[in-house]
Design an enzyme around this catalytic site. Sequence first.
Site: not given
Ligand code: 13P
Ligand code: G3H
Ligand code: ZN
Length: 311
Positions: A82-83, A134
């Site tokens: 993620d990200h 993205e």
């Molecule tokens: P929320 O903070 O709305 O749960 O989004 C999570 C997210 O986008 C993780 O990449």
């Molecule tokens: O978009 C971000 C997610 O909620 C992950 O959060 O970077 O604190 O693990 P984090």
């Molecule tokens: Zn996100």
Amino acid sequence: MPLVTTKKMFEDAYKGGYAIGAFNVNNMEIIQGIVGAAEKLNAPLILQVSKGARKYANHTYLVKLVEAAEIETGLPIALHLDHGPDFETCKSCIDGGFTSVMIDGSSHPYEENVALTKQVVEYAHAHGVTVEGELGKLAGVEDDVKVADDDALFTNPDEVEDFVTRTGVDSLAIAIGTSHGAYKFKPGQDPKLRLDILEEVGKRLPGFPIVLHGASSVPQEFVKLVNQYGGNMPNAIGIPESELKKAAKMAVCKINIDSDLRLAMTAAIRQYFFEHPDHFDPRQYLAPARTAIETMVAHKITDVLGCAGKA
Ligand code: 13P
Ligand code: G3H
Ligand code: ZN
């Protein structure tokens, strides 16, 4: 079945008019809660790991826990970064067992985002891994980066075709009014998604899977529970589930949810300690936290995503 990429999941989701839940994982109980719900409902799953989660729990621990979830259930599960902030992080996850990565170049100027995303796609595809890019900027907090509301930008539909063609990404996260974290809107506001932008993006990219980040709904009953049992969360509201349901029937094939799981877990643990101030065995308070996650995920699968029975 080994861990899968998002390719077939998204093809089926697009055709079927539903979305797959992408839930953030940081430890065993979170994984077990999510997977427990998906197993009962026979739903495909994306378990996603942020840079912060890798730092907190360690890459190998998380990979092995997710592999264990797949072995125990036989469900189609994708393990997704993620990200991803840079090429090196994506490469490390591709080399280390992830089946899908996100390269988040959204904070860079357009041409830099294209170049970085393309570099990740070339490496990922050579290793059988799918890539999410993205375009557009969401407000809120990701890892340590806070994007102010006025710096958030909706995705420009005029750019999506060029971006997808030149980078070769397999899915695209767009900004249509969602935002990260628990404090998305103030009480009294009536948040609406820009479904007109989503519709336009869908026309420009027929059959192409779109991703929504920042899609927690921040259910008020959980904020109330946290505060009833000694918490002090400011009142806030998230994305209405009715809006997400509409998006899931359109081109959106992946919906990211993290904050709602945090809220459910925290409410359960606070309540447990309030009711059992003398307990100190972690299994006693983590079991109800795991159940709270399972209940939250079951609700999302059934009432928001529409992916029950699609595994
Ligand atoms: P929320 O903070 O709305 O749960 O989004 C999570 C997210 O986008 C993780 O990449
Ligand atoms: O978009 C971000 C997610 O909620 C992950 O959060 O970077 O604190 O693990 P984090
Ligand atoms: Zn996100």
